[in-house]
Design a protein around this motif. Structure first.
Motif, short mmCIF file in Angstrom:
data_model
loop_
_atom_site.label_atom_id
_atom_site.label_comp_id
_atom_site.label_asym_id
_atom_site.label_seq_id
_atom_site.Cartn_x
_atom_site.Cartn_y
_atom_site.Cartn_z
N UNK A 81 0.84 -1.18 0.00
CA UNK A 81 0.00 0.00 0.00
C UNK A 81 0.88 1.23 0.00
N UNK A 82 0.34 2.28 -0.52
CA UNK A 82 1.01 3.56 -0.50
C UNK A 82 1.21 3.97 0.96
N UNK A 83 2.40 4.44 1.30
CA UNK A 83 2.73 4.82 2.66
C UNK A 83 1.71 5.82 3.22
N UNK A 84 1.35 6.80 2.41
CA UNK A 84 0.42 7.83 2.88
C UNK A 84 -0.98 7.26 3.12
N UNK A 85 -1.38 6.30 2.30
CA UNK A 85 -2.69 5.65 2.50
C UNK A 85 -2.72 4.89 3.82
N UNK A 86 -1.63 4.20 4.13
CA UNK A 86 -1.54 3.46 5.39
C UNK A 86 -1.62 4.43 6.57
N UNK A 92 -3.31 8.81 11.12
CA UNK A 92 -2.16 9.72 11.19
C UNK A 92 -2.35 10.78 10.12
N UNK A 93 -2.37 12.03 10.55
CA UNK A 93 -2.56 13.14 9.62
C UNK A 93 -1.32 13.31 8.76
N UNK A 94 -1.51 13.27 7.47
CA UNK A 94 -0.41 13.46 6.53
C UNK A 94 -0.79 14.60 5.61
N UNK A 95 0.09 15.56 5.51
CA UNK A 95 -0.18 16.70 4.64
C UNK A 95 0.02 16.29 3.20
#
Length: 113
Positions: A81-86, A92-95
């Motif tokens: 999976x895409x790191x940001x999707x995980x 976890x808030x990801x900008x």
């Protein structure tokens, strides 16, 4: 097939057109190659991302690398999976790239998250 038959190479790997492009090519190859004499790659496999999948398959086919075969099987069983999707799935808030490009990020906003 005939070219592969006539080639003096120690190891031969066929590159086959994908079924979606021309299903007759793969069917004819499998029919003329019943004992699985020639391992093969589909053209789409050469351009897959990440390129590690193709590299591992070539190592398996050309070198007989059992570790490469194991790693390919393992990668197939464990979806990447895409790191940001995980991160987002775990809360976890990801900008996003858009936040950065818009200039809406501030030092205080980063620390409050």
């Amino acid at each position: 097939m005939r070219i592969l038959d006539k080639t003096d190479a120690d190891i031969k790997v066929a590159i086959i057109v994908d079924r979606e492009v021309d299903s007759a090519v793969l069917g004819a190859f499998l029919k003329e190659n019943p004992e699985n004499n020639y391992p093969f790659l589909l053209i789409s496999e050469l351009f897959e991302e990440p390129p590690i999948a193709c590299s591992l398959k070539l190592r398996e086919l050309v070198l007989g690398d059992e570790e490469a075969k194991f790693r390919r099987m393992l990668r197939a069983r464990i979806p990447r999976e895409d790191f940001f999707s995980v991160c987002r799935k775990e809360g976890i808030e990801v900008f996003s790239q858009e936040d950065i490009q818009a200039g809406s990020l501030t030092f205080a906003k980063c620390l409050s998250q």
